[in-house]
Design an enzyme around this catalytic site. Structure first.
Site, PDB file in Angstrom:
ATOM      1  N   ASP A 337       1.081  -1.257  -0.304  1.00  0.00           N
ATOM      2  CA  ASP A 337      -0.217  -0.070   0.088  1.00  0.00           C
ATOM      3  C   ASP A 337       0.545   1.280   0.308  1.00  0.00           C
ATOM      4  OD1 ASP A 337      -2.058   1.306   0.004  1.00  0.00           O
ATOM      5  OD2 ASP A 337      -2.952   0.898   2.101  1.00  0.00           O
ATOM      6  N   GLU A 340       2.566   7.245  -1.829  1.00  0.00           N
ATOM      7  CA  GLU A 340       1.588   8.551  -1.787  1.00  0.00           C
ATOM      8  C   GLU A 340       2.304   9.648  -1.392  1.00  0.00           C
ATOM      9  OE1 GLU A 340      -0.382   6.594  -1.123  1.00  0.00           O
ATOM     10  OE2 GLU A 340      -0.903   6.560  -3.323  1.00  0.00           O
ATOM     11  N   ASP A 405      -8.447   3.669  -3.698  1.00  0.00           N
ATOM     12  CA  ASP A 405     -10.014   3.160  -3.172  1.00  0.00           C
ATOM     13  C   ASP A 405     -11.163   3.706  -3.168  1.00  0.00           C
ATOM     14  OD1 ASP A 405      -8.127   2.347  -1.257  1.00  0.00           O
ATOM     15  OD2 ASP A 405      -7.893   4.448  -0.259  1.00  0.00           O
TER      16      ASP A 405
END
Ligand SMILES: *[C@@H]1O[C@H](CO)[C@@H](O)[C@H](O)[C@H]1NC(C)=O
Ligand SMILES: *[C@@H]1O[C@H](CO)[C@@H](O)[C@H](O)[C@H]1NC(C)=O
Ligand SMILES: *[C@@H]1O[C@H](CO)[C@@H](O)[C@H](O)[C@H]1NC(C)=O
Length: 675
Positions: A337, A340, A405
């Site tokens: 994950d 960013e 997401d």
């Protein structure tokens, strides 16, 4: 080198001399390299002639618009946002509370490249902030802000006979993804959380109801945490023995009967975890301006960011966290994950590079670390990890992408439909293999009206995933508020049917994935890649070719019983409707077909070698049970729906709401303070 040019820029009475070279590389691409002679030019606007009817695609993973024409796209790695539409109530709420609503251009995976319907691609090499502006009729403008003291970089332009060859050229240059492990095509990856007992119970329920399972994915293997924006795993990447007693033997037993077990990891360590202490001791974190460990607030807990530019930190994370705690532990894959969040101010790095230079490259470095761990363990092709953040070069390292997401809704900007735009645009950017969370992720049960997942959304999302390389569920950010595959007996049976359809696709899926890996053509392709001479195909954004033989037109809106499907003209074949072989078309127009839940609109080419596979998929009869509608309120009565677990509702919703109130109160206090 073919040519060298000199140019002059005039700015407030100062003349700057700019030198650029135009050359041809081994791939026969034209390379324009801009060299700043004076050393002070740090930005560039490049205009490329355009035609009014030209179309452009790519720019990495775009979620809202597939054809980029008419809009401008700032390309900077960041969260995609929730809602991603300033006019929608959800984005508005989120903007007010977290500033995270996003917009049409916000994406975890931007890439400064586009493919034009005029038969060329343009790619800017380098980690700079780039804006691609397609708002003009007669030119495109590429703006580059070079944060580095070196040149504003290189541009590659390459032409090709059609878009498919351009995707191939771009992928050859950027790097191909390896084929996925074969086991991943054999059934659903079930996202399950809540401990060993719950894992076995949910898996048992799934199998009893006929779900084809390839793997279970346990997001909370290191432990769970509730935050201000939902439930997340504990960021201390080691086996949580309290929650998952006996996990190693459970993994061994599951693997022995053909079910893989998957985990989760990201590049952060929680300040109160054991691994944090080790990393802190060894100076492995990104530093703040004052040379302390830079601490990132993740909404309820704090974390350090592993400094991927520090070879010792990189190796430690790769060897001790990923290889030892995950691969050797027995996981066959994980969600890798994030990537960013690297801030651009007030941080410093072991390498001495600037944050501006590293920000966009960070997710690529993160994917590279995961890839090296898998390769060094000798597990490439058996172990899979999936990333969401990316930038130029991600396709060379990641084994699989996922679309991040989505809201658990039907919005075009951030719902199920946006995963389609994501797959098509990233495919036009040279990344062939992607997938998404079945049913979406972002949940806000406390909103009015609540943003929660319905059975219809779960199943529409799953029926589309049948025609993609990977079929994986996620419980979402508030598991207890969402309909899950295990919510009722009916949901389980309907979901099980779809998982068996996915499994029945296996031979074809494998063929598509192998082809993607060698040619670079995405598994899910815009129609015009297969039918370049069919003009209307260039305007179809919500349908795709799955490989060469299937045309998929997913139902991405609620309460639909029929659906319009555009079929391109195909001189070599006719289109056969998957669910009724008497519906055959030679293409070149739109047909309306019945599309009840469970019958996603799909056509196959009659000349396909895989017709028998498609017939097998279509032979699964619909499950005729009424829709499952959860009772309002946080806690449905256990046993109300047959097949429901005794404690269906976990307790995450309560601390979560408290978290949000704190945020609101804080905002109110800040507002008062400012007045
Ligand atoms: C792809 O990865 C390999 C291995 O790290 C590297 O040698 C190569 O330069 C990369 N290619 C690109 C285009 O980044
Ligand atoms: C954004 O939201 C508005 C209001 O709900 C809607 O009219 C519009 O179509 C949405 N745009 C997209 C791209 O979803
Ligand atoms: C898939 O391929 C295998 C091996 O090529 C073959 O034995 C099997 O029958 C095929 N399955 C289907 C459903 O076509």
């Amino acid at each position: 080198m073919l040519y060298a040019f000199f140019g002059f820029l005039r700015e407030s009475y100062t003349l700057y001399q700019v030198r650029f070279t135009v050359s041809e590389d081994a791939e026969h691409a034209m390379v324009i390299e801009i060299i700043d002679i004076s050393g002070t030019v740090d930005r560039l606007w490049l205009r490329v002639l355009a035609q009014a009817d030209e179309k452009v695609y790519g720019a990495g993973e775009q979620f809202t618009h597939f054809n980029l024409r008419g809009r401008s796209f700032p390309l900077w790695v960041r969260e995609q946002g929730t809602g991603r539409n300033k006019s929608s109530p959800n984005a508005f709420y989120d903007e007010q509370t977290y500033g995270g609503g996003g917009d049409y251009h916000t994406t975890n995976f931007p890439q400064p490249s586009y493919i034009s319907s005029r038969g060329y691609y343009l790619y800017h090499e380098g980690p700079d902030y780039v804006v691609m502006d397609f708002t003009h009729d007669n030119f495109h403008e590429v703006f580059v802000l070079a944060e580095r003291s070196v040149s504003v970089g290189r541009m590659r332009l390459q032409n090709g006979s059609d878009e498919a060859s351009l995707v191939g050229h771009l992928t050859n240059f950027l790097g191909h993804q390896p084929p996925l492990p074969v086991w991943i095509h054999s059934g659903a990856i079930l996202g399950i959380q809540g401990g060993t007992t719950k894992l076995q119970e949910r898996l048992g329920q799934a199998e009893e109801h006929g779900v084809a399972v390839s793997a279970v994915w346990i997001l909370d293997w290191a432990g769970p945490v509730s935050t201000s924006s939902g439930q997340t795993p504990l960021w201390d990447w080691q086996w949580n023995q309290q929650l998952y007693p006996g996990l190693p033997s459970v993994i061994a037993e599951l693997v022995a009967r053909g079910i893989r077990v998957l985990g989760y990891v990201n590049p952060y360590l929680r300040t109160d975890g054991q691994l944090y202490a080790v990393a802190e001791e060894n100076d492995y974190f990104v530093k703040s301006a004052t040379n302390q460990t830079f601490i990132h607030d993740f909404g309820g807990f704090f974390s350090g960011t592993i400094d991927l530019t520090n070879p010792a930190a990189y190796d430690w994370y790769k060897n001790e966290v990923v290889k030892k705690n995950m691969i050797e532990f027995g996981f066959s894959g994980w969600m890798a994950d994030f990537g960013e969040y690297l801030p651009i101010h007030g941080v410093s790095f072991h390498s001495g590079q600037s944050a501006e230079e590293l920000h966009n490259q960070w997710p690529v470095m993160w994917a590279q670390l995961n890839r090296q761990a898998v390769e060094e363990a000798g597990k490439l092709g058996d172990v899979v990890f999936w990333t969401r953040a990316g930038f130029s070069g991600t396709g060379n390292y990641t084994t699989l992408l996922w679309a991040g997401d989505q809201n658990v809704d039907w919005s075009l900007s951030d719902g199920l439909a946006s995963t389609l735009t994501a797959a098509l645009s990233v495919g036009m950017s040279g990344v062939a293999l992607t997938h998404y969370d079945i049913g979406g992720f972002t949940t806000f049960a406390s909103y009015t009206p609540p943003l929660v997942r319905t059975e219809e959304l779960l199943l529409r999302s799953a029926e589309m995933a049948v025609f993609t390389p990977v079929f994986r569920t996620h419980e979402g950010s508030e598991p207890s508020a969402n309909v899950q595959f295990y919510s009722s007996r009916g949901t389980l049976l309907k979901f099980a049917r779809l998982s068996r359809m996915f499994s029945a696709m296996m031979n074809y899926t494998r063929h598509v994935v192998d082809t993607s890996s060698t040619t670079g053509l995405p598994a899910q392709r815009p129609l015009f890649l297969n039918n370049p001479s069919d003009e209307p195909s260039y305007d179809v954004s919500y349908q795709y070719m799955y490989g060469d033989d299937l045309l998929v037109a997913p139902v991405y809106l609620p309460h639909k019983e029929s659906w319009d499907v555009y079929l391109p003209s195909d001189p070599e074949a006719s289109w056969v409707f998957l669910w009724d072989e008497s519906i055959v078309s030679s293409g070149g127009g739109t047909v309306r077909v019945a599309a009840p839940l469970g019958h996603p609109p799909v056509f196959y080419r009659n000349v396909s070698e895989f017709v028998e596979v498609f017939r097998k998929v279509a032979s699964e009869p619909l499950v005729n049970l009424p829709p499952y509608v959860p009772k309002p309120g946080p806690s449905p009565t256990p046993g109300e729906n047959p097949g429901e677990g005794p404690d269906y509702c976990s307790s995450s919703a309560i601390p979560l709401r408290l978290g949000r109130y704190y945020v609101l109160v804080l905002l109110a206090v800040v507002k008062l303070f400012l007045m």
